[in-house]
Design a protein around this motif. Sequence first.
Motif, PDB file in Angstrom:
ATOM      1  N   LEU A 135      -6.232  -0.855  -3.179  1.00 48.43           N
ATOM      2  CA  LEU A 135      -5.720  -2.142  -2.706  1.00 48.43           C
ATOM      3  C   LEU A 135      -4.215  -2.252  -2.904  1.00 48.43           C
ATOM      4  N   SER A 136      -3.502  -1.158  -2.655  1.00 46.61           N
ATOM      5  CA  SER A 136      -2.050  -1.219  -2.735  1.00 46.61           C
ATOM      6  C   SER A 136      -1.498  -1.929  -1.513  1.00 46.61           C
ATOM      7  N   THR A 137      -0.436  -2.720  -1.684  1.00 44.36           N
ATOM      8  CA  THR A 137       0.189  -3.479  -0.597  1.00 44.36           C
ATOM      9  C   THR A 137       1.668  -3.164  -0.580  1.00 44.36           C
ATOM     10  N   ARG A 138       1.956  -1.976  -0.056  1.00 37.47           N
ATOM     11  CA  ARG A 138       3.346  -1.550  -0.075  1.00 37.47           C
ATOM     12  C   ARG A 138       4.197  -2.415   0.863  1.00 37.47           C
ATOM     13  N   ASP A 139       3.710  -2.695   2.068  1.00 35.45           N
ATOM     14  CA  ASP A 139       4.496  -3.463   3.034  1.00 35.45           C
ATOM     15  C   ASP A 139       4.226  -4.957   2.941  1.00 35.45           C
ATOM     16  N   GLY A 140       3.255  -5.398   2.213  1.00 37.93           N
ATOM     17  CA  GLY A 140       2.927  -6.817   2.102  1.00 37.93           C
ATOM     18  C   GLY A 140       2.804  -7.242   0.675  1.00 37.93           C
ATOM     19  N   PHE A 141       3.908  -7.565   0.009  1.00 33.61           N
ATOM     20  CA  PHE A 141       3.877  -8.110  -1.330  1.00 33.61           C
ATOM     21  C   PHE A 141       3.363  -9.541  -1.263  1.00 33.61           C
ATOM     22  N   PRO A 142       3.015 -10.120  -2.362  1.00 39.37           N
ATOM     23  CA  PRO A 142       2.628 -11.533  -2.324  1.00 39.37           C
ATOM     24  C   PRO A 142       3.717 -12.387  -1.647  1.00 39.37           C
ATOM     25  N   LYS A 143       3.305 -13.288  -0.792  1.00 33.02           N
ATOM     26  CA  LYS A 143       4.249 -14.051   0.017  1.00 33.02           C
ATOM     27  C   LYS A 143       5.066 -14.997  -0.850  1.00 33.02           C
ATOM     28  N   GLY A 144       6.340 -15.091  -0.450  1.00 29.76           N
ATOM     29  CA  GLY A 144       7.240 -15.985  -1.162  1.00 29.76           C
ATOM     30  C   GLY A 144       7.725 -17.113  -0.286  1.00 29.76           C
ATOM     31  N   ASP A 145       8.933 -17.545  -0.553  1.00 25.29           N
ATOM     32  CA  ASP A 145       9.475 -18.660   0.212  1.00 25.29           C
ATOM     33  C   ASP A 145       9.904 -18.249   1.607  1.00 25.29           C
ATOM     34  N   ASN A 146      10.295 -16.979   1.790  1.00 24.73           N
ATOM     35  CA  ASN A 146      10.717 -16.509   3.106  1.00 24.73           C
ATOM     36  C   ASN A 146      10.301 -15.055   3.268  1.00 24.73           C
ATOM     37  N   ALA A 147      10.829 -14.394   4.325  1.00 19.11           N
ATOM     38  CA  ALA A 147      10.420 -13.022   4.636  1.00 19.11           C
ATOM     39  C   ALA A 147      10.948 -12.027   3.624  1.00 19.11           C
TER      40      ALA A 147
END
Length: 552
Positions: free
Chosen positions: A4-16
Amino acid sequence: MFLLSTRDGFPKGDNATDTIFHNIHFNASTLNYWNYTYYPINGTLSNGSWCMLMNPPYTPKGILTNGTFINSTWCYLATDPIGDRARAGIGFAVAFALCLIFILVNLKKHGELHLPAEKRFYPIGRRWQWYWSIFVCATALVGLFTGIDVDRYHVVELPIVLNNFFWYLMQIGIIAVVWEGVRHWGSWMERQYIDPNPFVLQQNDKRGMFELWLPIIFYLWLWLNFFLIIPRNWGAIELQRSPEQTIENAIPAATDGRFKAGTFLLFVAWCTIMVSLWHSIRHYEPRNRGFFNRIIGFLGYMPFRFTLMIPLALAVVAYQGLCSWDFGLSPLNAKTNLLAMYLGGYAPTFLILVIQIIAGFMRPNEDRELLRQRRERGQALDQELGVIRKPAWWRRVNGDVSAGSMRDRIMRNVREVGGGRATGREVERLAERRAAEMESDAATRNSGIEMNGIRGANSARGGGIPGSAPPPPPYTPYGGKSDQRRSERTVEAVAGLLFPGASTNTPEGRGRGLEVANEQPRRPGTNERSSSTASGVSTSGPPQQIRSMLDI
């Protein structure tokens, strides 16, 4: 790297370009630039070179543009609390530490020598079982204490390798303990067997050569097991950081052919132990006839401690073989079945050491036991011969105590006989005393058993036996400084006392050769008989009058 690695999708923040880890903002562009990957299964952030813990309270406070984290914590540290594996390991470690103390006590007890060392039975032979027991305790302690960090490391790393490395060494050592116990028991039986008669068994016969080669064969199997298991790349065992890694790397490495072959060799070593036990019982115990009687005799003559230790050693081999086929029960598995691991991996080893320690306390020192057997044989022989020996306190009560060292005893004996040049001085003194007694008793002696007494009586009356030799002249001590002349004079005096019929007409200043009865040796003619035992004294002369040694 992890599930379940998320190299291109880290936890979402305030912006991109923003991501949030536990309410702390990070720059997602910087993380992507430095090739970091997030693994939510264990809460780590890694790029293959650096690994950071992202779970609280170890969450970094931020990241700089050069990829440096602020207040970060390295993944491969002991940050977690101890678990069940560590708690059970600490308990077994304390037990092995106590065993080590009692093993050292037994080593001192059974390693002491009370008899001279024999080449046939080296003193180190009785100590090897205790040396291997110390090795087992040491490897168990190191392995169990490093096993604590298996639970404390958040990411599987070096501790699990150290834990299993010393566990396999412990398995080798405990098999060697059982072997040395069985082998030395056979050697002890042989020593008791030949002690009454050292020549009853030869050393170069089939039995002796079999006992010579059997230890070499056993250690061959044991060291082959060592070389198949220990020298290897242990890094694959560490790859248990995700189920995919465990399936692809850890399980094939932990159940490869070398582990299986090592188990087979360890089983052959166990069979060698059984052969050694059978050989000792066959040669040093009474033989039984019949198949079932031999089996009963084998079990009856075998010491009780081996009845327990040998099945436990087989359990050690069986569990090692089980680990080679089932990774779920193996200590190589970071999430293994702890009940199977400690009951199959450590409990048999611990029980073997406990049995060995208890048997060591119950058995006496072998030298002392051999002395006791010798005393019993001596008492039995004395009873058969009707000899009654006084107890040891009898000499002390009667003052017959040989105190002091051997040197003191020798010096005391020398002082009793005069000391110094004992032989010459005592002979001169005895010769002077004998000559004085002969002169004083010559006039009063009328009869006697010895020939010199008869001659002395006749001489005192003014007569004597016709043709008899005159009495020897009184002995005059030598007053010079030459030890050689003093010895010659002593020999002449003694010869005159022993052979009064043979006069020595050699002047005092002549050489050492003395002619018997003033006759020169002559070569026999062709018609005469020659014998090496013929006397040089003429047969026409009077017979020699030989004195008794009691008169000198």
